[in-house]
Design a protein around this motif. Structure first.
Motif, PDB file in Angstrom:
ATOM      1  N   ASP A 145      89.472 -16.440 -55.784  1.00 29.46           N
ATOM      2  CA  ASP A 145      89.177 -15.480 -54.737  1.00 29.46           C
ATOM      3  C   ASP A 145      87.802 -15.817 -54.190  1.00 29.46           C
ATOM      4  O   ASP A 145      87.301 -16.929 -54.402  1.00 29.46           O
ATOM      5  N   SER A 146      87.156 -14.901 -53.476  1.00 34.29           N
ATOM      6  CA  SER A 146      85.892 -15.231 -52.831  1.00 34.29           C
ATOM      7  C   SER A 146      84.767 -15.502 -53.819  1.00 34.29           C
ATOM      8  O   SER A 146      83.779 -16.160 -53.480  1.00 34.29           O
ATOM      9  N   SER A 147      84.908 -15.007 -55.057  1.00 37.52           N
ATOM     10  CA  SER A 147      83.811 -15.110 -56.021  1.00 37.52           C
ATOM     11  C   SER A 147      84.142 -15.899 -57.269  1.00 37.52           C
ATOM     12  O   SER A 147      83.251 -16.514 -57.869  1.00 37.52           O
ATOM     13  N   ASN A 148      85.404 -15.880 -57.706  1.00 32.79           N
ATOM     14  CA  ASN A 148      85.747 -16.358 -59.039  1.00 32.79           C
ATOM     15  C   ASN A 148      86.862 -17.396 -59.048  1.00 32.79           C
ATOM     16  O   ASN A 148      87.668 -17.474 -58.113  1.00 32.79           O
ATOM     17  N   ARG A 161      88.565 -15.792 -66.286  1.00 30.05           N
ATOM     18  CA  ARG A 161      87.927 -16.059 -65.003  1.00 30.05           C
ATOM     19  C   ARG A 161      86.456 -16.381 -65.225  1.00 30.05           C
ATOM     20  O   ARG A 161      85.875 -16.067 -66.265  1.00 30.05           O
ATOM     21  N   ALA A 163      82.704 -17.234 -62.532  1.00 33.89           N
ATOM     22  CA  ALA A 163      82.168 -17.385 -61.182  1.00 33.89           C
ATOM     23  C   ALA A 163      82.364 -18.820 -60.693  1.00 33.89           C
ATOM     24  O   ALA A 163      82.299 -19.769 -61.480  1.00 33.89           O
ATOM     25  N   LYS A 164      82.614 -18.985 -59.406  1.00 37.63           N
ATOM     26  CA  LYS A 164      82.834 -20.323 -58.853  1.00 37.63           C
ATOM     27  C   LYS A 164      81.660 -21.259 -59.105  1.00 37.63           C
ATOM     28  O   LYS A 164      81.828 -22.470 -59.196  1.00 37.63           O
ATOM     29  N   THR A 165      80.481 -20.671 -59.175  1.00 35.04           N
ATOM     30  CA  THR A 165      79.287 -21.482 -59.408  1.00 35.04           C
ATOM     31  C   THR A 165      79.118 -21.871 -60.861  1.00 35.04           C
ATOM     32  O   THR A 165      78.227 -22.649 -61.205  1.00 35.04           O
ATOM     33  N   SER A 186      94.104  -9.609 -52.474  1.00 40.98           N
ATOM     34  CA  SER A 186      92.780  -9.011 -52.360  1.00 40.98           C
ATOM     35  C   SER A 186      92.452  -8.043 -53.488  1.00 40.98           C
ATOM     36  O   SER A 186      91.277  -7.796 -53.780  1.00 40.98           O
ATOM     37  N   LYS A 206      92.217  -6.498 -60.294  1.00 41.01           N
ATOM     38  CA  LYS A 206      91.039  -7.327 -60.526  1.00 41.01           C
ATOM     39  C   LYS A 206      89.931  -6.524 -61.207  1.00 41.01           C
ATOM     40  O   LYS A 206      89.083  -7.059 -61.878  1.00 41.01           O
TER      41      LYS A 206
END
Length: 206
Positions: A145-148, A161, A163-165, A186, A206
């Motif tokens: 998603d936008s963050s994970n 999960r 964080a993408k970073t 969403s 989520k």
């Protein structure tokens, strides 16, 4: 059908074309082919003998194709980039034993048979970074998603999960029955438990 495919391994699309890989053991040949989504003649983007014998994952970003393959010469697993116009593929990451590959924004993520979930910035080349540590041979599904980043561990029976970073992964569902595919909208997470006689599709907020 849009085109005939033999020995199909992986497939992806962009706004105009479908791309797929074909592999043949005898002779040892691998191809990436394309056909317009509106229909037309299929063409070879890549034909290689005794090189990337197995092309197992395929994705598009900008004007490039990205794929995971096993080189028959050198006996190594790598992650490659290839112009959609054709040419010679370049190795982006060596010893990348890719199980799942996906592009999110300007980053390519993959799950590795040795355990980690990794990423590189696109279009590449760039240094690969580890987003999270999974269990070797178990990381299966992959979604964003936008963050994970979300992933399943098929024999660890859990959904996690991070964080993408990058950072410390969080287990969000345990006691599952061989979870495999995972998807998001969403508000919710969806996944498949592939164990048991019938399996199940599950959902959680989520």
């Amino acid at each position: 059908p849009l085109a005939q495919a033999a020995g199909h391994q992986a497939m992806t699309t962009n706004a105009t074309n479908a791309y797929w890989s074909e592999s043949d053991l005898t002779p040892k040949v691998a191809k990436i082919r394309s056909v317009p989504l509106a229909g037309g003649t299929a063409t070879d983007v890549l034909t290689t003998a005794a090189n990337a014998l197995f092309i197992t994952e395929l994705a598009t970003y900008g004007s490039n194709l990205y794929f995971a393959g096993y080189e028959d010469v050198g006996k190594r697993y790598s992650l490659y980039r290839l112009p959609m116009s054709g040419g010679t593929p370049s190795v982006l990451v060596e010893e990348a034993r890719v199980m799942q590959l996906a592009i999110d924004g300007a980053a390519l993520f993959w799950t590795d048979q040795t355990g980690p979930i990794k990423r590189i910035a696109l279009p590449g080349p760039a240094a690969a970074t580890t987003v999270a540590e999974g269990t070797p041979g178990e990381v299966w599904g992959l979604a964003f998603d936008s963050s994970n980043v979300y992933w399943t561990e098929i024999f660890g029976d859990k959904l996690s999960r991070v964080a993408k970073t990058g950072g410390t992964g969080e287990t969000i569902a345990t006691g599952q029955n061989h979870p495999s595919g995972v998807a998001l909208d969403s508000t919710s997470i969806y996944w498949i438990n592939s164990g048991g006689a019938d399996g199940a599709v599950l959902k959680m907020a989520k």
